[in-house]
Scaffold this active site. Sequence first.
Site, mmCIF file in Angstrom:
data_model
loop_
_atom_site.group_PDB
_atom_site.id
_atom_site.type_symbol
_atom_site.label_atom_id
_atom_site.label_comp_id
_atom_site.label_asym_id
_atom_site.label_seq_id
_atom_site.Cartn_x
_atom_site.Cartn_y
_atom_site.Cartn_z
ATOM 1 N N ARG A 147 0.822 -1.214 0.000
ATOM 2 C CA ARG A 147 0.000 0.000 0.000
ATOM 3 C C ARG A 147 0.855 1.263 0.000
ATOM 4 N NH1 ARG A 147 -5.412 -1.694 1.927
ATOM 5 N NH2 ARG A 147 -5.912 0.481 2.148
ATOM 6 N N TYR A 190 -0.597 -13.431 -0.089
ATOM 7 C CA TYR A 190 -0.103 -13.095 -1.438
ATOM 8 C C TYR A 190 1.198 -12.314 -1.328
ATOM 9 C CZ TYR A 190 -2.801 -8.684 -0.717
ATOM 10 O OH TYR A 190 -3.347 -7.521 -0.223
HETATM 11 C C1 LIG Z 1 -7.960 -5.563 5.753
HETATM 12 C C2 LIG Z 1 -8.272 -4.776 4.514
HETATM 13 C C3 LIG Z 1 -7.839 -5.259 3.270
HETATM 14 C C4 LIG Z 1 -8.195 -4.567 2.099
HETATM 15 N N1 LIG Z 1 -7.771 -5.070 0.899
HETATM 16 C C5 LIG Z 1 -8.153 -4.444 -0.254
HETATM 17 C C6 LIG Z 1 -7.738 -4.947 -1.526
HETATM 18 O O1 LIG Z 1 -7.021 -5.945 -1.606
HETATM 19 N N2 LIG Z 1 -8.155 -4.298 -2.654
HETATM 20 C C7 LIG Z 1 -8.941 -3.176 -2.597
HETATM 21 O O2 LIG Z 1 -9.307 -2.632 -3.660
HETATM 22 N N3 LIG Z 1 -9.339 -2.661 -1.394
HETATM 23 C C8 LIG Z 1 -8.960 -3.260 -0.234
HETATM 24 N N4 LIG Z 1 -9.331 -2.745 0.967
HETATM 25 C C9 LIG Z 1 -10.175 -1.529 0.993
HETATM 26 C C10 LIG Z 1 -9.360 -0.283 0.753
HETATM 27 O O3 LIG Z 1 -8.266 -0.227 1.633
HETATM 28 C C11 LIG Z 1 -10.225 0.960 0.978
HETATM 29 O O4 LIG Z 1 -11.469 0.794 0.342
HETATM 30 C C12 LIG Z 1 -9.527 2.187 0.393
HETATM 31 O O5 LIG Z 1 -8.276 2.383 1.009
HETATM 32 C C13 LIG Z 1 -10.410 3.412 0.582
HETATM 33 O O6 LIG Z 1 -9.706 4.561 0.158
HETATM 34 P P1 LIG Z 1 -10.254 5.994 0.516
HETATM 35 O O7 LIG Z 1 -9.254 6.920 -0.067
HETATM 36 O O8 LIG Z 1 -11.678 6.111 0.110
HETATM 37 O O9 LIG Z 1 -10.256 6.063 2.114
HETATM 38 P P2 LIG Z 1 -9.038 6.003 3.118
HETATM 39 O O10 LIG Z 1 -7.978 5.088 2.631
HETATM 40 O O11 LIG Z 1 -9.626 5.739 4.462
HETATM 41 O O12 LIG Z 1 -8.417 7.467 3.089
HETATM 42 C C14 LIG Z 1 -9.066 8.557 3.695
HETATM 43 C C15 LIG Z 1 -8.034 9.657 3.915
HETATM 44 O O13 LIG Z 1 -8.716 10.792 4.414
HETATM 45 C C16 LIG Z 1 -8.013 11.317 5.520
HETATM 46 N N5 LIG Z 1 -8.973 12.023 6.344
HETATM 47 C C17 LIG Z 1 -9.914 11.488 7.168
HETATM 48 N N6 LIG Z 1 -10.636 12.466 7.759
HETATM 49 C C18 LIG Z 1 -10.132 13.638 7.291
HETATM 50 C C19 LIG Z 1 -10.465 14.987 7.542
HETATM 51 N N7 LIG Z 1 -11.427 15.332 8.386
HETATM 52 N N8 LIG Z 1 -9.756 15.959 6.900
HETATM 53 C C20 LIG Z 1 -8.760 15.638 6.027
HETATM 54 N N9 LIG Z 1 -8.407 14.365 5.778
HETATM 55 C C21 LIG Z 1 -9.086 13.367 6.393
HETATM 56 C C22 LIG Z 1 -7.404 10.097 6.177
HETATM 57 O O14 LIG Z 1 -6.311 10.443 7.013
HETATM 58 C C23 LIG Z 1 -6.986 9.281 4.959
HETATM 59 O O15 LIG Z 1 -5.720 9.650 4.482
HETATM 60 C C24 LIG Z 1 -8.972 -3.383 2.167
HETATM 61 C C25 LIG Z 1 -9.368 -2.876 3.413
HETATM 62 C C26 LIG Z 1 -9.020 -3.558 4.585
HETATM 63 C C27 LIG Z 1 -9.447 -3.003 5.916
#
Ligand SMILES: Cc1cc2nc3c(=O)[nH]c(=O)nc-3n(C[C@H](O)[C@H](O)[C@H](O)COP(=O)(O)OP(=O)(O)OC[C@H]3O[C@@H](n4cnc5c(N)ncnc54)[C@H](O)[C@@H]3O)c2cc1C
Length: 401
Positions: free
Chosen positions: A106, A214
């Site tokens: 990641r 993996y």
């Molecule tokens: C165990 C596990 C395994 C996974 N494996 C996979 C996989 O193999 N393949 C896949 O596609 N997905 C996988 N996922 C899902 C994937 O990790 C998430 O769906 C994805 O990271 C979501 O991205 P996002 O940017 O929407 O949210 P997030 O990654 O949660 O990012 C949100 C960002 O916003 C920031 N933030 C939060 N609040 C605020 C605020 N108030 N102001 C400013 N910034 C803020 C946070 O600090 C963070 O940097 C997995 C999840 C888990 C838990």
Amino acid sequence: MIITANIAGAGLGGLASALALSKIGVRVSVFEQALALTEVGAGIQLSSNAMHVARWLGIDDQVIRVGFEPETALIRDYRTGKRYMNAPLTDMCQRRYGAPYIHIHRADLLMILTEAAVKAGVVIETGADVQGYDASRDRAAFLLGEGLSADADLLIGADGLGSKVREQMLGAEAPEFTGQVAWRGLIPAHILPDGLVAPGATVWAGPGRHFVTYYVRGGDLVNIVAVEERADWRDESWTHPGDPAALRTVFDGWHPDVTTLIDHLDQCFLWALFGRKPLPTWSDGPVALLGDACHPMLPFMAQGAAMAFEDAFVLAKCVEANPSLTSALQRYEDLRKPRATKIQAKARANADLFHMNGLRAKASLHAASLLPARTALAPLDWIYGFDPTQQPTGAGWRSVT
Ligand SMILES: Cc1cc2nc3c(=O)[nH]c(=O)nc-3n(C[C@H](O)[C@H](O)[C@H](O)COP(=O)(O)OP(=O)(O)OC[C@H]3O[C@@H](n4cnc5c(N)ncnc54)[C@H](O)[C@@H]3O)c2cc1C
């Protein structure tokens, strides 16, 4: 055409959408609450549908270079090791879906996205906590505390599961504990016995839990995700350091390949897995939600980040193709919500399959074991075989789920 966009959150979804919007000529600023851009030390799977977006974003070569291309997708029995599924992933994804399936660390993916976004002119502000937004004035603005705000034509809440942008749009509602926790860790491949870990994506399925392995970083590290059903989660935080010895106890009696792996684990983290029901809307005027902020899902289809990538592409293309911002955001939601909702449900259903809950799950595993390897992935064509970059996003096109 909009000129500027502000994005809350520099996670995988926020950065992918920053890059996508900058590709269509929008000036983008990203506001991230953390003081530095970091990712949990664990792997992520990018299936072909996400890799089509990676290609359009211009980062696919780097992702392939630092990632690992699995040969097969395996489902094995937790005790006997029997193979319920053994599908040729490399071959199927390249030939059938037109893009590879990649496993990547990641932190490596975050770095690739960050560098590409900065190179494209995206401004990333760390230590910037988005507390809400004001959409009542001529130009909408994120509220950053201490009287500070940042306005733009378009605001995107990519601030994850606990999204403050979502909270303002739809009201405070805590996410639901799904009854599952996940342990995650990495093991250097060179310390493991030869041949212990197959060069594929392997799910060991067993009663009430499953174990995924993996490779990432070109095969140098083995990523493990171990999922266990739990009645509740009392801890306030969603994640904390886990104890490999406790993990070993949870998987006591499992196949020696699994227990040997855990015996080599020095460090791991424990995550509580939360979800939300599909939201009634994903936008409010010029403000839209994206990624886990609007469709968090169990990781049992490995599609959370893949959906955020698809969102990023579709959002940018809707903005480009639709003359008014309101119609663009409505179009984005119309195109994305049915598919994201269907995949959320499919991920939940996989909990029963991987945890052998009930006769139906056992029958499905047995049926999968009878399928020829070449057709084993066919039921997932609608997920992996979907190429968002080949779909029209202007008015008049209906969502493909
Ligand atoms: C165990 C596990 C395994 C996974 N494996 C996979 C996989 O193999 N393949 C896949 O596609 N997905 C996988 N996922 C899902 C994937 O990790 C998430 O769906 C994805 O990271 C979501 O991205 P996002 O940017 O929407 O949210 P997030 O990654 O949660 O990012 C949100 C960002 O916003 C920031 N933030 C939060 N609040 C605020 C605020 N108030 N102001 C400013 N910034 C803020 C946070 O600090 C963070 O940097 C997995 C999840 C888990 C838990």
